[in-house]
Design a protein around this motif. Structure first.
Motif, PDB file in Angstrom:
ATOM      1  N   GLU A  50      -2.716   5.121  -1.279  1.00 42.88           N
ATOM      2  CA  GLU A  50      -3.549   4.607  -2.366  1.00 42.88           C
ATOM      3  C   GLU A  50      -2.801   3.589  -3.230  1.00 42.88           C
ATOM      4  N   LEU A  51      -1.463   3.604  -3.166  1.00 46.48           N
ATOM      5  CA  LEU A  51      -0.682   2.646  -3.960  1.00 46.48           C
ATOM      6  C   LEU A  51      -0.858   1.243  -3.399  1.00 46.48           C
ATOM      7  N   ASP A  52      -0.804   0.240  -4.290  1.00 39.26           N
ATOM      8  CA  ASP A  52      -0.881  -1.129  -3.792  1.00 39.26           C
ATOM      9  C   ASP A  52       0.474  -1.548  -3.216  1.00 39.26           C
ATOM     10  N   LEU A  56       4.409   0.021  -3.556  1.00 44.53           N
ATOM     11  CA  LEU A  56       5.111   0.525  -2.374  1.00 44.53           C
ATOM     12  C   LEU A  56       6.434  -0.210  -2.175  1.00 44.53           C
ATOM     13  N   ALA A  57       6.428  -1.525  -2.423  1.00 45.11           N
ATOM     14  CA  ALA A  57       7.665  -2.303  -2.292  1.00 45.11           C
ATOM     15  C   ALA A  57       8.692  -1.851  -3.331  1.00 45.11           C
ATOM     16  N   ALA A  64       2.577  -0.226   6.242  1.00 44.82           N
ATOM     17  CA  ALA A  64       2.700  -0.032   7.694  1.00 44.82           C
ATOM     18  C   ALA A  64       3.684   1.102   8.007  1.00 44.82           C
ATOM     19  N   THR A  65       4.766   1.179   7.236  1.00 49.95           N
ATOM     20  CA  THR A  65       5.758   2.235   7.453  1.00 49.95           C
ATOM     21  C   THR A  65       5.160   3.612   7.171  1.00 49.95           C
ATOM     22  N   VAL A  66       4.413   3.716   6.088  1.00 50.19           N
ATOM     23  CA  VAL A  66       3.786   5.003   5.743  1.00 50.19           C
ATOM     24  C   VAL A  66       2.822   5.425   6.842  1.00 50.19           C
ATOM     25  N   GLU A  67       1.987   4.509   7.304  1.00 44.90           N
ATOM     26  CA  GLU A  67       1.027   4.831   8.357  1.00 44.90           C
ATOM     27  C   GLU A  67       1.739   5.154   9.668  1.00 44.90           C
TER      28      GLU A  67
END
Length: 83
Positions: A50-52, A56-57, A64-67
């Motif tokens: 949900e974070l933009d 995340l950066a 992509a890393t989370v997914e």
């Protein structure tokens, strides 16, 4: 009249014989703990997604890393090892 004292030692343990459940009761608890952990991790990954991208950066990961981690066998292995 004679007074006799008799002491009655109660060593009779006449209760129903219950099976020794030992480890058996741990199965439902382990399953419940694993399910709670899975739900918590699922919630955490949902919050990360949900974070933009800017936020995340800031924490050093990309969407992509989370997914990718969520779909990888590494995630499943970590889930299995944590139980």
């Amino acid at each position: 009249m004679s007074c006799s004292s008799s002491t009655h030692s109660s060593t009779d343990t006449s209760h129903p014989a219950f099976p020794d459940l030992g480890w058996f009761w741990k199965f439902p608890l382990a399953w419940l703990a694993g399910t709670v952990l899975w739900l918590e991790r699922r919630r955490q990954y949902g919050e990360l997604l949900e974070l933009d991208d800017r936020l995340l950066a800031d924490i050093g990961v990309s969407r992509a890393t989370v997914e990718e981690v969520r779909r990888s066998s590494l995630y499943l292995d970590a889930w299995r090892d944590s139980r």
